[in-house]
Design a protein around this motif. Structure first.
Motif, PDB file in Angstrom:
ATOM      1  N   ASP A   1      45.385   4.863  16.497  1.00  0.00           N
ATOM      2  CA  ASP A   1      46.771   4.819  16.968  1.00  0.00           C
ATOM      3  C   ASP A   1      46.891   5.054  18.475  1.00  0.00           C
ATOM      4  N   PHE A   2      45.847   5.634  19.080  1.00  0.00           N
ATOM      5  CA  PHE A   2      45.950   6.019  20.496  1.00  0.00           C
ATOM      6  C   PHE A   2      45.060   5.191  21.429  1.00  0.00           C
ATOM      7  N   LEU A   3      44.212   4.345  20.864  1.00  0.00           N
ATOM      8  CA  LEU A   3      43.266   3.601  21.704  1.00  0.00           C
ATOM      9  C   LEU A   3      43.964   2.644  22.668  1.00  0.00           C
ATOM     10  N   ASP A   4      44.914   1.874  22.158  1.00  0.00           N
ATOM     11  CA  ASP A   4      45.626   0.932  23.035  1.00  0.00           C
ATOM     12  C   ASP A   4      46.444   1.668  24.098  1.00  0.00           C
ATOM     13  N   ILE A   5      47.034   2.789  23.703  1.00  0.00           N
ATOM     14  CA  ILE A   5      47.844   3.570  24.646  1.00  0.00           C
ATOM     15  C   ILE A   5      46.993   4.059  25.810  1.00  0.00           C
ATOM     16  N   LEU A   6      45.803   4.564  25.499  1.00  0.00           N
ATOM     17  CA  LEU A   6      44.926   5.096  26.540  1.00  0.00           C
ATOM     18  C   LEU A   6      44.249   4.002  27.352  1.00  0.00           C
ATOM     19  N   SER A   7      44.212   2.794  26.805  1.00  0.00           N
ATOM     20  CA  SER A   7      43.570   1.690  27.539  1.00  0.00           C
ATOM     21  C   SER A   7      44.475   1.118  28.629  1.00  0.00           C
ATOM     22  N   ILE A   8      45.804   1.322  28.507  1.00  0.00           N
ATOM     23  CA  ILE A   8      46.750   0.750  29.473  1.00  0.00           C
ATOM     24  C   ILE A   8      46.488   1.242  30.892  1.00  0.00           C
ATOM     25  N   PRO A   9      46.445   2.568  31.152  1.00  0.00           N
ATOM     26  CA  PRO A   9      46.170   3.010  32.529  1.00  0.00           C
ATOM     27  C   PRO A   9      44.769   2.633  33.009  1.00  0.00           C
ATOM     28  N   ILE A  10      43.813   2.538  32.080  1.00  0.00           N
ATOM     29  CA  ILE A  10      42.451   2.136  32.472  1.00  0.00           C
ATOM     30  C   ILE A  10      42.461   0.712  33.002  1.00  0.00           C
ATOM     31  N   GLU A  11      43.168  -0.177  32.310  1.00  0.00           N
ATOM     32  CA  GLU A  11      43.266  -1.571  32.738  1.00  0.00           C
ATOM     33  C   GLU A  11      43.992  -1.697  34.076  1.00  0.00           C
ATOM     34  N   GLU A  12      44.859  -0.724  34.374  1.00  0.00           N
ATOM     35  CA  GLU A  12      45.585  -0.731  35.647  1.00  0.00           C
ATOM     36  C   GLU A  12      44.793  -0.072  36.769  1.00  0.00           C
TER      37      GLU A  12
END
Length: 346
Positions: free
Chosen positions: A79-90
């Protein structure tokens, strides 16, 4: 049921009651939103100064991406993987790590919630069996290494004191930045939360309260002539307007928001040729340049309130090292003001 010697009517009523109780217990379990709120309240009660900032970070970067009314126990790692990937991609790995850290601490808090007598009367339970964040790895971060040169420091301090034509900074904002340096690299948050009652003008000291100090320990900082002059000027200008030396324009009973300094520095950098820097670099700058002028590492550590990690230092050494701190700060002030005088005559 009859073959088992059970009364069908009574058994069905029993099962219905058990189902009703289970559903009631399930509905009483805390939601994800409650988990974050309770964790925030607990940090506030424990004197953690960043509780509000952390809550807003979760509110802005996590809440919009999941059902916050879902039971906290039902969340899994996925449930949290996509959420945490957003700032990484930025390109903001440190932001992802910060969000991860807050979530991990919140779920750890929930794991012990039921067994903590402190929360017994709240009624809410979470029934969490594991921390879904534990298996998510922390991203590697670059350790900060940037610091300002003597020329950059002197230009910054000169501009804060004299440059008004193209920099419309508030008077108090300028003085916070100056004091960060004249107090030996204390953190901006620690400076903006100083109260007038924390200052002893006779003993020439400022007490940075354990509630505002990162290491949760009272930290006494000697005042040099330059620091005293700044404080006396503020006192003369504003008097008893607020209990805080630096206060909000909209509410004099609250201290200045540290983000005010961050925003001012963004404006400052856009109008000068100074290299990229942030407020956190002030501390590293004083530590590094202080070493260049031969202030001992021990005295520099004492001035900045670094934790002493040996058992004796942590638990038994209550000496404030005021004389040693004062000696180091006066050497720093002399070097800084000498270069400022030279800069003024260029």
């Amino acid at each position: 049921m009859i073959s088992q010697g059970l009364d069908p009517k009574g058994e069905l009523e029993k099962r219905s009651k058990e189902k009703e109780q289970n559903e009631k217990a399930e509905s009483a379990l805390g939601t994800f939103e409650q988990l974050i709120e309770f964790h925030k309240q607990n940090k506030e009660e424990n004197g953690n100064r960043s509780y509000e900032k952390e809550y807003k970070l979760i509110e802005k970067n996590v809440f919009p991406h999941l059902d916050i009314n879902r039971k906290a126990k039902d969340f899994e790692t996925e449930d949290f993987l996509d959420i945490l990937s957003i700032p990484i991609e930025e390109g903001f790995d440190d932001k992802s790590n910060k969000i991860r850290s807050i979530l991990h601490a919140a779920f750890n808090f929930a794991l012990g919630f039921e067994n903590n007598p402190k929360f017994r009367k709240r009624g809410t339970k979470f029934a969490i069996k594991h921390n879904p964040i534990s298996s998510i790895p922390k991203q590697a971060e670059k350790v900060g290494s940037h610091y300002l040169s003597w020329q950059e420091v002197t230009q910054l301090l000169y501009d804060m004191e004299h440059r008004y034509n193209d920099m419309n900074f508030a008077y108090q904002t300028r003085q916070v930045i100056r004091l960060c340096f004249y107090l030996g690299g204390q953190r901006p948050y620690e400076v903006v939360t100083i109260k007038w009652t924390d200052i002893d003008f006779n003993q020439r000291t400022i007490l940075i309260s354990e509630h505002n100090q990162k290491k949760k320990k009272n930290h006494m900082v000697p005042l040099t002539d330059s620091a005293l002059k700044i404080l006396n000027d503020i006192k003369e200008r504003f008097g008893n307007t607020s209990p805080f030396v630096f206060y909000k324009k909209t509410n004099s009973q609250e201290h200045m928001d540290p983000n005010t300094i961050a925003q001012a520095l963004l404006t400052y950098k856009s109008r000068t040729k100074i290299r990229q820097f942030i407020a956190k670099d002030f501390r590293r700058t004083v530590k590094t340049l202080g070493g260049e002028i031969k202030i001992s590492k021990e005295h520099r550590d004492r001035i900045q309130g670094h934790a002493i990690n040996d058992v004796s230092g942590r638990h038994y050494d209550m000496y404030e090292y005021i004389d040693e701190k004062r000696s180091g700060l006066e050497a720093w002030e002399k070097a800084l003001n000498g270069r400022l005088d030279e800069y003024k005559h260029l």
